[in-house]
Design a protein around this motif. Structure first.
Motif, PDB file in Angstrom:
ATOM      1  N   GLY A   1       0.871  -1.291  -0.024  1.00 26.51           N
ATOM      2  CA  GLY A   1       0.227  -0.034   0.080  1.00 26.51           C
ATOM      3  C   GLY A   1       0.762   1.303  -0.034  1.00 26.51           C
ATOM      4  O   GLY A   1       1.954   1.306  -0.229  1.00 26.51           O
ATOM      5  N   ARG A   2      -0.010   2.347   0.279  1.00 25.57           N
ATOM      6  CA  ARG A   2       1.062   3.610   0.104  1.00 25.57           C
ATOM      7  C   ARG A   2       1.795   3.851   1.430  1.00 25.57           C
ATOM      8  O   ARG A   2       1.377   3.619   2.507  1.00 25.57           O
ATOM      9  CB  ARG A   2      -0.037   4.640  -0.187  1.00 25.57           C
ATOM     10  N   THR A   3       2.844   4.469   1.097  1.00 25.91           N
ATOM     11  CA  THR A   3       3.555   4.828   2.223  1.00 25.91           C
ATOM     12  C   THR A   3       4.411   6.109   2.228  1.00 25.91           C
ATOM     13  O   THR A   3       4.535   6.340   1.030  1.00 25.91           O
ATOM     14  CB  THR A   3       4.375   3.645   2.947  1.00 25.91           C
ATOM     15  N   TYR A   4       4.745   6.823   3.195  1.00 27.86           N
ATOM     16  CA  TYR A   4       5.451   8.094   2.778  1.00 27.86           C
ATOM     17  C   TYR A   4       6.666   8.067   3.723  1.00 27.86           C
ATOM     18  O   TYR A   4       6.843   7.714   4.730  1.00 27.86           O
ATOM     19  CB  TYR A   4       4.357   9.116   3.509  1.00 27.86           C
ATOM     20  N   PHE A   5       7.355   8.968   3.223  1.00 32.13           N
ATOM     21  CA  PHE A   5       8.891   9.171   3.640  1.00 32.13           C
ATOM     22  C   PHE A   5       9.136  10.825   3.746  1.00 32.13           C
ATOM     23  O   PHE A   5       8.911  11.425   2.617  1.00 32.13           O
ATOM     24  CB  PHE A   5       9.928   8.679   2.850  1.00 32.13           C
ATOM     25  N   PHE A   6       9.628  11.168   4.794  1.00 32.84           N
ATOM     26  CA  PHE A   6       9.939  12.592   4.735  1.00 32.84           C
ATOM     27  C   PHE A   6      11.078  12.950   5.986  1.00 32.84           C
ATOM     28  O   PHE A   6      11.218  12.044   6.867  1.00 32.84           O
ATOM     29  CB  PHE A   6       8.893  13.285   4.946  1.00 32.84           C
ATOM     30  N   SER A   7      11.872  14.032   5.827  1.00 28.62           N
ATOM     31  CA  SER A   7      12.730  14.362   6.831  1.00 28.62           C
ATOM     32  C   SER A   7      11.692  14.989   8.110  1.00 28.62           C
ATOM     33  O   SER A   7      11.122  16.035   7.647  1.00 28.62           O
ATOM     34  CB  SER A   7      13.668  15.226   6.679  1.00 28.62           C
ATOM     35  N   GLY A   8      12.118  14.580   9.235  1.00 28.45           N
ATOM     36  CA  GLY A   8      11.112  15.419  10.498  1.00 28.45           C
ATOM     37  C   GLY A   8      11.991  16.470  11.088  1.00 28.45           C
ATOM     38  O   GLY A   8      11.495  16.961  11.828  1.00 28.45           O
ATOM     39  N   ASN A   9      13.094  16.745  10.333  1.00 29.19           N
ATOM     40  CA  ASN A   9      14.035  17.704  11.238  1.00 29.19           C
ATOM     41  C   ASN A   9      13.462  19.100  11.142  1.00 29.19           C
ATOM     42  O   ASN A   9      12.767  19.453  10.036  1.00 29.19           O
ATOM     43  CB  ASN A   9      15.302  17.568  10.880  1.00 29.19           C
ATOM     44  N   TYR A  10      13.794  19.902  12.105  1.00 29.55           N
ATOM     45  CA  TYR A  10      13.647  21.552  11.836  1.00 29.55           C
ATOM     46  C   TYR A  10      12.176  22.009  11.701  1.00 29.55           C
ATOM     47  O   TYR A  10      11.591  22.474  10.719  1.00 29.55           O
ATOM     48  CB  TYR A  10      14.402  21.935  10.740  1.00 29.55           C
TER      49      TYR A  10
ATOM     50  N   GLN B   1      12.691  20.974   6.395  1.00 35.14           N
ATOM     51  CA  GLN B   1      13.569  20.289   5.197  1.00 35.14           C
ATOM     52  C   GLN B   1      12.333  19.689   4.475  1.00 35.14           C
ATOM     53  O   GLN B   1      12.233  19.504   3.178  1.00 35.14           O
ATOM     54  CB  GLN B   1      14.330  19.313   5.892  1.00 35.14           C
ATOM     55  N   CYS B   2      11.272  19.019   5.062  1.00 34.17           N
ATOM     56  CA  CYS B   2       9.995  18.327   4.496  1.00 34.17           C
ATOM     57  C   CYS B   2       9.432  19.342   3.516  1.00 34.17           C
ATOM     58  O   CYS B   2       9.334  19.019   2.577  1.00 34.17           O
ATOM     59  CB  CYS B   2       9.341  17.604   5.420  1.00 34.17           C
ATOM     60  N   GLU B   3       9.246  20.460   4.096  1.00 42.49           N
ATOM     61  CA  GLU B   3       8.304  21.533   2.995  1.00 42.49           C
ATOM     62  C   GLU B   3       9.258  21.930   2.148  1.00 42.49           C
ATOM     63  O   GLU B   3       8.811  22.452   1.004  1.00 42.49           O
ATOM     64  CB  GLU B   3       8.124  22.702   4.113  1.00 42.49           C
ATOM     65  N   ASN B   4      10.611  21.801   2.200  1.00 40.57           N
ATOM     66  CA  ASN B   4      11.707  22.191   1.183  1.00 40.57           C
ATOM     67  C   ASN B   4      11.495  20.956   0.097  1.00 40.57           C
ATOM     68  O   ASN B   4      12.604  21.056  -0.844  1.00 40.57           O
ATOM     69  CB  ASN B   4      13.005  22.459   1.559  1.00 40.57           C
ATOM     70  N   GLY B   5      10.868  20.000   0.099  1.00 36.76           N
ATOM     71  CA  GLY B   5      10.884  19.120  -0.801  1.00 36.76           C
ATOM     72  C   GLY B   5      11.360  17.767  -0.502  1.00 36.76           C
ATOM     73  O   GLY B   5      11.727  16.733  -1.088  1.00 36.76           O
ATOM     74  N   GLN B   6      11.898  17.542   0.787  1.00 35.85           N
ATOM     75  CA  GLN B   6      12.598  16.171   1.049  1.00 35.85           C
ATOM     76  C   GLN B   6      11.703  15.341   1.824  1.00 35.85           C
ATOM     77  O   GLN B   6      11.331  15.006   2.810  1.00 35.85           O
ATOM     78  CB  GLN B   6      13.703  16.524   2.333  1.00 35.85           C
ATOM     79  N   ARG B   7      10.882  14.831   0.624  1.00 34.89           N
ATOM     80  CA  ARG B   7       9.688  13.837   0.934  1.00 34.89           C
ATOM     81  C   ARG B   7       9.130  13.318  -0.276  1.00 34.89           C
ATOM     82  O   ARG B   7       9.418  13.847  -1.524  1.00 34.89           O
ATOM     83  CB  ARG B   7       8.447  14.662   1.771  1.00 34.89           C
ATOM     84  N   PHE B   8       8.652  12.135  -0.087  1.00 30.77           N
ATOM     85  CA  PHE B   8       8.171  11.453  -1.397  1.00 30.77           C
ATOM     86  C   PHE B   8       6.869  10.453  -1.015  1.00 30.77           C
ATOM     87  O   PHE B   8       7.367   9.872   0.297  1.00 30.77           O
ATOM     88  CB  PHE B   8       9.028  10.960  -2.252  1.00 30.77           C
ATOM     89  N   ALA B   9       6.122   9.858  -1.715  1.00 31.63           N
ATOM     90  CA  ALA B   9       5.433   9.195  -1.334  1.00 31.63           C
ATOM     91  C   ALA B   9       5.389   7.711  -2.376  1.00 31.63           C
ATOM     92  O   ALA B   9       5.751   8.271  -3.742  1.00 31.63           O
ATOM     93  CB  ALA B   9       3.681   9.388  -1.585  1.00 31.63           C
ATOM     94  N   ILE B  10       5.159   6.469  -1.998  1.00 32.30           N
ATOM     95  CA  ILE B  10       5.383   5.518  -2.896  1.00 32.30           C
ATOM     96  C   ILE B  10       4.210   4.569  -2.655  1.00 32.30           C
ATOM     97  O   ILE B  10       3.474   4.447  -1.646  1.00 32.30           O
ATOM     98  CB  ILE B  10       6.527   4.740  -2.789  1.00 32.30           C
ATOM     99  N   ALA B  11       4.043   3.723  -3.617  1.00 36.00           N
ATOM    100  CA  ALA B  11       3.120   2.735  -3.222  1.00 36.00           C
ATOM    101  C   ALA B  11       3.623   1.408  -3.572  1.00 36.00           C
ATOM    102  O   ALA B  11       4.630   0.916  -4.398  1.00 36.00           O
ATOM    103  CB  ALA B  11       1.890   2.575  -4.582  1.00 36.00           C
TER     104      ALA B  11
END
Ligand SMILES: *[C@@H]1O[C@H](CO)[C@@H](O)[C@H](O)[C@H]1NC(C)=O
Ligand SMILES: *[C@@H]1O[C@H](CO)[C@@H](O)[C@H](O)[C@H]1NC(C)=O
Ligand SMILES: *[C@@H]1O[C@H](CO)[C@@H](O)[C@H](O)[C@H]1NC(C)=O
Ligand SMILES: *[C@@H]1O[C@H](CO)[C@@H](O)[C@H](O)[C@H]1NC(C)=O
Ligand SMILES: *[C@@H]1O[C@H](CO)[C@@H](O)[C@H](O)[C@H]1NC(C)=O
Length: 230
Positions: A122-131, A135-145
């Motif tokens: 299923g769908r799962t998500y990755f991101f940087s949780g720092n600051y 960092q996540c808002e700066n694009g350090q994130r993605f979703a995959i299936a």
């Protein structure tokens, strides 16, 4: 006519033998390790489009995502889309949210490699949780299936009895990393993964190949016998 027949049998047997030898190898190679962001690694501010990177692949159970980063960036996995979209991870211990960072963020440039096995469909998500999600808002994130594929390999299935393999001693840094899914932060990711990875994968495919060639040999022997009888 008879000879033509037995030759055809031989050719078919040969083809079967070759296919039989090739198939187990394909199965071994079917689990893949994907290096997130390729050579760019897992950072913010690099203008890497991680979502575009992820869209280039079809992920299945048992694959690994390899995050090459530093202690200034974290690796948070969640299956909660709301949380992912908010970029807000405060280690609140929500179900289905895992921090794969090698250690508590120290905001240093010390290199870190986190190997994340894909354990659920299923769908799962990755991101940087720092600051605070910066960092996540700066694009350090993605979703995959994650698709089922061939399912989890035995060594990634939830433990039924005790852990596979010999007990890992304190000097086992050069062995395959030990996964402690109850405390993912403890995942040991030796920095020299290259050598040991090669070792493991070679020995795995070696034993499979041996099995395969044994099978191929058997088929060959049988087909020769058969050809002789014809
Ligand atoms: C992923 O799967 C889709 C549909 O099955 C296929 O069309 C596509 O080529 C695959 N992509 C890769 C990179 O294997
Ligand atoms: C998903 O995350 C949101 C925001 O953090 C939270 O309010 C919600 O309870 C979570 N849902 C589940 C099912 O954990
Ligand atoms: C860590 O990352 C933040 C923002 O992402 C940046 O401002 C800071 O300079 C970085 N610190 C180190 C030590 O790399
Ligand atoms: C793993 O980390 C947890 C806390 O996150 C700690 O309680 C536990 O002792 C650690 N285990 C090992 C083997 O380091
Ligand atoms: C993928 O990475 C894992 C964890 O580092 C490792 O155990 C495994 O051998 C790797 N597999 C391949 C095919 O490189």
């Amino acid at each position: 006519m008879l000879q033509l027949c037995s030759r055809r049998v031989l050719v078919v047997a040969l083809a079967v033998a070759v296919l039989g030898a090739a198939n187990p190898r394909a199965a071994v190679d079917a689990y893949k390790n994907y290096t997130v962001g390729d050579d760019k690694g897992w950072y913010d501010g690099l203008a890497v489009d991680y979502q575009a990177w992820a869209e280039g692949y079809n992920f299945t159970l048992g694959d690994f995502l390899i995050f090459n980063t530093d202690k200034n960036h974290s690796v948070v996995q969640t299956r909660n889309e709301t949380l992912y979209k908010s970029c807000d991870y405060d280690d609140s211990g929500l179900d289905d949210t895992v921090d794969w960072s090698a250690a508590a963020p120290e905001f240093s440039k010390d290199a870190v490699t986190a190997a994340v096995p894909l354990l659920k469909e299923g769908r799962t998500y990755f991101f940087s949780g720092n600051y605070d999600g910066e960092q996540c808002e700066n694009g350090q994130r993605f979703a995959i299936a994650v698709a089922h594929g061939q399912g989890l390999p035995p060594d990634l299935r939830p433990p039924v009895a005790d852990a596979p393999g010999p007990a890992a001693g304190p000097d086992s840094a050069d062995r395959a990393p030990a996964f402690d899914f109850s405390h993912p932060k403890n995942v040991s990711t030796p920095s020299e993964t290259g050598a040991s990875d090669d070792e493991t994968s070679t020995s795995t495919s070696d034993s499979t190949l041996n099995l395969a060639s044994l099978g191929a040999g058997l088929i060959m022997a049988l087909s020769v016998l058969f050809a002789v009888q014809v």
